[in-house]
Design a protein around this motif. Structure first.
Motif, PDB file in Angstrom:
ATOM      1  N   ASP A  35      -5.764  -0.749  -4.646  1.00 38.88           N
ATOM      2  CA  ASP A  35      -5.184  -1.302  -3.424  1.00 38.88           C
ATOM      3  C   ASP A  35      -6.110  -2.331  -2.783  1.00 38.88           C
ATOM      4  O   ASP A  35      -7.008  -1.974  -2.027  1.00 38.88           O
ATOM      5  N   GLU A  36      -5.860  -3.587  -3.097  1.00 36.62           N
ATOM      6  CA  GLU A  36      -6.667  -4.685  -2.532  1.00 36.62           C
ATOM      7  C   GLU A  36      -8.157  -4.400  -2.601  1.00 36.62           C
ATOM      8  O   GLU A  36      -8.869  -4.495  -1.602  1.00 36.62           O
ATOM      9  N   SER A  80       0.831  -1.207   0.000  1.00 40.04           N
ATOM     10  CA  SER A  80       0.000   0.000   0.000  1.00 40.04           C
ATOM     11  C   SER A  80       0.864   1.255   0.000  1.00 40.04           C
ATOM     12  O   SER A  80       0.527   2.248  -0.648  1.00 40.04           O
TER      13      SER A  80
END
Ligand SMILES: Nc1ncnc2c1ncn2[C@@H]1O[C@H](COP(=O)(O)OP(=O)(O)OP(=O)(O)O)[C@@H](O)[C@H]1O
Ligand SMILES: [Mg+2]
Lengths: 261, 248
Positions: A171-172, A49
């Motif tokens: 991000d995820e 991240s």
């Protein structure tokens, strides 16, 4: 560096970043070519991240170079310059982070009208087009709280795209979703990548990463441990640590798929 | 003419149940009393927006992350929150006002009236309370929502305006309505520096007429009515701003 170097839209060189005493990035190198999809995988806390946040100038590294489409991000000193960069780089987060007090349409329209000065009608037209893309036209007037996680995430993607970014960071984006809605979000991203949108994805969806990525990067402990084609990383990783991680996760995925049925 | 008849009717009817409203039939005292109501209403109507605007401003300073903005406002909020409004008003009128008078060369040149000081002191006092409520609301906006806004390219002020304040305002609305109800009641401190709001006007009347109970009944009903309206409007705004599927 290589023959594609001229085509690079993002380049990180020897990026070091610490939060106080904690060294989070310990010399990251990363190149992303225009139109490519690059996946970043690796264990929790490895700095994935943080890499994305660096690219979007949400955090600043202590040393190293970051170049995004001709802009030296690491040399930006004014907030106004960082804002100019963020307009060009979309980011989508795990928790969607929609504005809860605005309708889906207003969530998408807010930034183009208020930041870019696009007129309202023009922005709405684009917003409806994007809602079509993420298959949520009928939800234009709903509030985020009335949508499922998967729907909210698709709105978040549309919201990022409304700024017509040069690249998008994910991000995820499926980690907070229940297994049944993961697919609908992956569909949208797959379409984007096929349309040639430069994308950097932090993901735990290994099969998806394998399918859509041009390059896969494995990070651990603030370093890039291995990188290569999806084939290389997922099918025959040289690095024992990568092999261990990938096999561990595919087992996990298989289990979850089983539950989904 | 009709007015006169209604007043007479009221005076005679109330007289029958032993309530003394005879002054209403006179010119002078009735006028003072009526002006008292008008002054109180005027104070309320002026103070509500003044308190809200300064409350928002103070909250913006408190959450700005800049010490030169937040520290003075924090100090002011603490002082005004923890000391009696009556004392603040007296201090402002007797000390600050005199200071201003001396600056401009005499009280006759001083444009600041007691009415001004009531608006300033009560307005800023309630603004401090609003600011605390709004600040808490702003700080309750998830960091991730703010980061998303930053990531899109909003600047600090835009984030405040389009994301934090709308959410904080919704969250702090019940507290704000409470503050406004207090504000309405606080207008009576004007009494202490001879602003002829309703309690001051009533004292003028009842010292002559010895009809405290009669006037009290009306004063209490008057304030209850104003605050009923404030609470109702607050509720209406709350419903109007309610976001479906969002727990605010
Ligand atoms: N703002 C911050 N302040 C202090 N430490 C932080 C901050 N942000 C991240 N960290 C730390 O930096 C390290 C890397 O965090 P990062 O979020 O980049 O990891 P990640 O690879 O994305 O992990 P995950 O897969 O769990 O999301 C972690 O140890 C985290 O605790
Ligand atoms: Mg992460």
């Amino acid at each position: 560096m290589n023959t594609f170097a001229n085509n690079a839209i993002v380049r990180l060189e020897d990026v070091h970043l610490s939060f106080g005493q904690t060294e989070v990035l310990k010399g990251i190198d990363l190149t992303v070519n225009k139109g490519d999809a690059v996946s970043i995988i690796g264990p929790s806390g490895s700095g994935k991240s943080t890499i994305l946040r660096c690219i979007n100038a949400l955090v600043a590294p202590q040393s190293g170079r970051i170049t995004v489409g001709g802009t030296r991000v690491d040399q930006l000193t004014k907030e106004s310059e960082r804002i100019a960069l963020r307009k060009r780089v979309g980011i989508v987060f795990q928790q969607y982070n929609l504005f809860p007090h605005l309708t889906v349409l207003d969530n998408i329209v807010l930034a183009p009208t208020r930041i870019l000065g696009v007129d309202r009608r023009e922005a709405e037209k684009l917003a409806r087009h994007l809602l079509e893309k993420v298959r949520l036209v009928e939800k234009a007037n709903a509030y985020p709280g009335q949508l499922s996680g998967g729907q909210q995430q698709r709105v978040a993607i549309a919201r990022a795209l409304a700024m017509k970014p040069e690249l998008v960071l994910f991000d995820e984006v499926t980690s907070a979703l229940d297994p049944e809605t993961v697919g609908e979000v992956l569909w949208v991203i797959r379409d984007l990548v096929r349309d040639g949108m430069t994308s950097i994805l932090v993901t735990h969806e290994m099969r998806f990463a394998e399918e859509i990525s041009d390059t896969v990067v494995f990070t651990e402990n603030g370093r890039v441990v291995d990188r290569g084609s999806p084939e290389q990383i997922f099918r025959n990783p040289d690095n024992p640590r990568v092999r261990q991680f990938v096999s561990g996760l595919s087992g996990h995925n298989a289990m979850r798929d089983g539950e989904g049925i | 003419m009709q007015d006169m008849n209604l007043t007479d009717l009221f005076v005679s009817l109330t007289d029958k149940v032993g309530l003394n409203y005879q002054f209403l039939a006179t010119g002078y005292e009735a006028q003072i009393w009526r002006d008292g109501f008008v002054t109180t209403l005027y104070l309320v109507v002026l103070l509500i927006p003044v308190s809200l605007i300064f409350g928002l401003l103070f909250a913006a300073c408190l959450t700005s992350g800049r010490l030169w903005l937040s520290a003075p406002v924090r100090a002011f909020v603490e002082i005004t929150r923890n000391t009696p409004t009556l004392v603040q008003l007296m201090f402002s009128f007797l000390v600050l006002n005199t200071f201003v008078s001396n600056l401009v060369g005499g009280a006759q040149n001083n444009p600041l009236t007691p009415f001004f000081w009531v608006v300033a002191v009560v307005g800023l006092h309630i603004a401090a309370l609003h600011a605390e409520a709004i600040r808490a609301g702003i700080e309750a906006v998830p960091a991730s929502t703010v980061e998303a806004a930053r990531g899109i390219g909003f600047n600090q002020l835009q984030i405040l305006r389009y994301v934090e304040v709308p959410l904080a305002f919704r969250a702090s609305l019940p507290a704000i309505v409470n503050n406004l109800i207090n504000l309405v009641k606080l207008t009576t401190v004007g009494n202490a520096i001879a602003v002829s709001e309703i309690t001051y006007a009533s004292i003028m009347v009842w010292t002559q007429r010895d009809n405290v109970v009669e006037l009290m009944i009306v004063i209490l009903a008057f304030f209850s009515l104003i605050n009923l309206i404030v609470a109702r409007v607050g509720l209406w705004v709350e419903r109007k701003l309610a976001v479906p599927g969002y727990g605010l």
